[in-house]
Design a protein around this motif. Structure first.
Motif, short mmCIF file in Angstrom:
data_model
loop_
_atom_site.label_atom_id
_atom_site.label_comp_id
_atom_site.label_asym_id
_atom_site.label_seq_id
_atom_site.Cartn_x
_atom_site.Cartn_y
_atom_site.Cartn_z
N ASP A 38 -35.62 5.72 -12.95
CA ASP A 38 -35.74 4.42 -13.61
C ASP A 38 -36.55 3.50 -12.68
O ASP A 38 -36.32 3.48 -11.47
N GLY A 95 -29.37 6.91 -19.27
CA GLY A 95 -29.71 7.95 -20.23
C GLY A 95 -31.21 8.07 -20.43
O GLY A 95 -31.73 9.17 -20.62
N SER A 96 -31.91 6.95 -20.37
CA SER A 96 -33.36 6.99 -20.64
C SER A 96 -34.07 7.87 -19.62
O SER A 96 -34.88 8.73 -20.00
N ASP A 99 -32.87 11.61 -19.85
CA ASP A 99 -33.39 12.32 -21.04
C ASP A 99 -34.87 12.63 -20.88
O ASP A 99 -35.34 13.71 -21.25
N THR A 136 -26.95 6.39 -13.30
CA THR A 136 -26.77 5.09 -12.65
C THR A 136 -26.19 4.06 -13.60
O THR A 136 -26.02 2.90 -13.24
N THR A 137 -25.91 4.48 -14.83
CA THR A 137 -25.14 3.65 -15.77
C THR A 137 -23.87 4.43 -16.10
O THR A 137 -23.78 5.62 -15.85
N THR A 145 -24.80 16.65 -20.90
CA THR A 145 -25.04 17.01 -22.30
C THR A 145 -26.31 17.85 -22.47
O THR A 145 -27.17 17.87 -21.61
N VAL A 147 -28.44 17.22 -24.73
CA VAL A 147 -29.17 16.34 -25.65
C VAL A 147 -30.21 15.53 -24.87
O VAL A 147 -29.95 15.12 -23.73
N LYS A 158 -36.76 7.47 -33.70
CA LYS A 158 -35.91 7.74 -32.55
C LYS A 158 -34.94 8.82 -32.96
O LYS A 158 -34.26 8.68 -33.98
N LEU A 177 -24.07 4.02 -7.09
CA LEU A 177 -25.37 3.76 -7.72
C LEU A 177 -25.25 2.85 -8.94
O LEU A 177 -26.25 2.36 -9.46
N THR A 180 -25.21 -1.99 -9.00
CA THR A 180 -26.27 -2.99 -9.26
C THR A 180 -26.45 -3.28 -10.76
O THR A 180 -27.25 -4.15 -11.11
P1 NAD Z 1 -31.07 2.93 -19.89
O1 NAD Z 1 -31.24 4.17 -19.11
O2 NAD Z 1 -32.02 2.69 -21.02
O3 NAD Z 1 -31.08 1.68 -18.91
C1 NAD Z 1 -30.86 0.38 -19.44
C2 NAD Z 1 -31.33 -0.68 -18.46
O4 NAD Z 1 -30.49 -0.68 -17.32
C3 NAD Z 1 -32.74 -0.44 -17.93
O5 NAD Z 1 -33.43 -1.65 -17.94
C4 NAD Z 1 -32.53 0.08 -16.52
O6 NAD Z 1 -33.60 -0.33 -15.65
C5 NAD Z 1 -31.24 -0.61 -16.13
N1 NAD Z 1 -30.42 0.11 -15.14
C6 NAD Z 1 -29.94 1.37 -15.21
N2 NAD Z 1 -29.14 1.64 -14.16
C7 NAD Z 1 -29.10 0.51 -13.41
C8 NAD Z 1 -28.45 0.15 -12.20
N3 NAD Z 1 -27.60 0.96 -11.59
N4 NAD Z 1 -28.67 -1.08 -11.68
C9 NAD Z 1 -29.50 -1.97 -12.33
N5 NAD Z 1 -30.12 -1.70 -13.49
C10 NAD Z 1 -29.92 -0.46 -14.03
O7 NAD Z 1 -29.57 2.82 -20.48
P2 NAD Z 1 -28.52 3.89 -20.95
O8 NAD Z 1 -27.66 3.20 -21.92
O9 NAD Z 1 -27.91 4.57 -19.82
O10 NAD Z 1 -29.40 4.98 -21.74
C11 NAD Z 1 -29.81 4.76 -23.05
C12 NAD Z 1 -30.62 5.93 -23.56
O11 NAD Z 1 -29.86 7.14 -23.46
C13 NAD Z 1 -30.99 5.76 -25.01
O12 NAD Z 1 -32.28 6.26 -25.26
C14 NAD Z 1 -29.92 6.58 -25.71
O13 NAD Z 1 -30.31 6.99 -27.00
C15 NAD Z 1 -29.80 7.75 -24.76
N6 NAD Z 1 -28.55 8.53 -24.86
C16 NAD Z 1 -28.60 9.82 -24.48
C17 NAD Z 1 -27.47 10.63 -24.55
C18 NAD Z 1 -27.56 12.06 -24.15
O14 NAD Z 1 -26.58 12.80 -24.26
N7 NAD Z 1 -28.69 12.54 -23.71
C19 NAD Z 1 -26.26 10.09 -24.97
C20 NAD Z 1 -26.22 8.74 -25.32
C21 NAD Z 1 -27.37 7.98 -25.25
#
Ligand code: NAD
Length: 372
Positions: A38, A95-96, A99, A136-137, A145, A147, A158, A177, A180
């Motif tokens: 990220d 997840g972004s 994935d 990191t989220t 997964t 997926v 999407k 991690l 933040t």
């Molecule tokens: P993300 O990865 O899109 O991140 C969201 C925001 O948080 C970004 O701006 C990023 O820069 C920021 N960020 C992330 N970690 C941070 C940290 N530790 N400190 C500061 N900022 C941070 O968010 P998400 O919700 O984790 O992922 C969403 C994506 O994952 C979507 O595309 C969703 O459809 C997909 N998804 C995938 C699965 C799977 O099984 N593969 C499951 C559910 C969702």
């Protein structure tokens, strides 16, 4: 009832375990790694530190990954993997990023564009580079997964791609991690965890091991999400939310998600509502719709969590969202009748058909009308 269970990802959980990347890569016989991360982690020094700690085994980095990653970002990452002769990928982020890296690690060995597999039904090839996924989220659970959810912004599409090739080789869950994460991201990604637990549980594909995971994960969210939101430095709450996210990932990856995820796709695509918040928006509505399904097993779930019934649990979800400033309606969007019609139509994503109660256009209209 027949059911199968598979969980091929090796899990390493705990503070400071990000330092184990080199050891894991070497155990797989890998020599040239790419850090796909990220962009945030290139601004706060964490990416540079991880590369420095890797002792030369991470030879490149890729950081052009947006929330809801685009198919073109996957292709660019795959191109870099090929060009740099990479043999494993570390996926660092929410997840972004995970994935994007998972998909790139699979198509890199083929030379194909990921577009060939996105919404086409064509199977992702079995051969792929190993991925070490580092969330990191808390979160998507993507680290365990099969997926990868990708967006084709050009074609306003999407959609998830499901493939055994997307299972990471390792997941390193290092709660430090996540410290933040700003409160808004903590809230949205935390509600996503609850969506995974509930939807995995009531999915038509539910099964006992995933049910147990769902119950455990949902209990942790009700106990710790608000604490992590209110105090980003609450280490216990952060760690418990990481545990919830991981275990909710295990709860849904086999049964698959249902109605809330199906509706989230157009809400994110058309109105840019972040993924977790978009899933959470409809979660309490669908909990009430599903409450008496299959002999009352959703009622059992609510009772095991200490609620009187599903309605009380749905009220608690609604309240939790409100307390964290997440959406409970779409009023500010001032949706027209045509926009409601489009939402109803596009919500008919395949995940909608995993819902135990048939979700008709009338149900979707009632829900969306009630939110405007
Ligand atoms: P993300 O990865 O899109 O991140 C969201 C925001 O948080 C970004 O701006 C990023 O820069 C920021 N960020 C992330 N970690 C941070 C940290 N530790 N400190 C500061 N900022 C941070 O968010 P998400 O919700 O984790 O992922 C969403 C994506 O994952 C979507 O595309 C969703 O459809 C997909 N998804 C995938 C699965 C799977 O099984 N593969 C499951 C559910 C969702």
């Amino acid at each position: 009832m027949n059911w199968d269970y598979l969980q091929p990802v090796k899990i390493r959980f705990g503070k400071g375990r990000i330092l184990e990347i080199k050891e894991l890569a070497e155990s797989m016989g890998c020599k040239r790694g790419l850090l796909a991360a990220d962009p945030f982690f290139f601004t706060n020094g964490v990416a540079d530190q991880i590369i420095a700690d890797s002792d030369g085994i991470l030879v490149g980095s890729f950081g052009k990954i947006s929330p809801n990653p685009d198919v073109e970002e996957v292709d660019a990452c795959a191109e870099m993997i090929r060009h740099e002769k990479i043999d494993f990928v570390v996926a660092l982020g929410g997840g972004s990023s995970m994935d994007c890296a998972k998909a790139a690690s699979a198509v890199a060995v083929t030379g194909d564009s990921i577009r060939e597999y996105h919404g086409t039904g064509k199977n992702i090839p079995e051969q792929h580079l190993p991925v070490i996924a580092v969330p990191t989220t808390a979160g998507t659970g993507s680290e365990v997964t099969c997926v990868a959810v990708l967006t084709d912004h050009k074609n306003q599409k999407k959609s998830p791609i499901v493939s055994d090739s997307f299972y990471p080789a390792y997941a390193i869950i290092d709660p430090e991690l996540t410290y933040t994460m700003p409160p808004k991201v903590t809230a949205g990604t935390g509600i996503d965890v609850l969506s995974h637990a509930l939807e995995g549980y009531w999915s038509k594909g539910h099964q006992p091991i995933c049910d147990a995971c769902a119950l455990h994960a949902a209990g942790l969210v009700f106990e710790y999400l608000y604490r992590a939101y209110e105090n980003p430095k609450d280490e216990e709450a952060r760690e418990k939310m990481c545990e919830a996210s991981l275990i909710a990932g295990l709860a849904f990856t086999l049964p698959k998600t249902t109605s809330s995820h199906a509706c989230s796709f157009p809400l994110t695509n058309l109105y840019h509502i972040p993924h977790g918040e978009a899933c959470g928006l409809t979660l309490d509505y669908f909990a009430r719709i599903n409450k008496d399904t299959e002999g009352g097993r959703v009622q059992d779930f609510a009772k095991k969590l200490g609620f009187k019934d599903v309605d009380e649990m749905a009220d608690a979800i609604h309240e939790l969202k409100a307390k964290m400033g997440l959406r409970n309606d779409l009023k500010d969007l001032k949706l027209t009748d045509e926009q409601i019609d489009a939402l109803i139509q596009i919500s008919h994503h395949p995940n909608l058909y995993n819902n135990p109660v048939e979700i008709t256009d009338d149900i979707l209209r009632d829900m969306y009308e009630g939110m405007r």
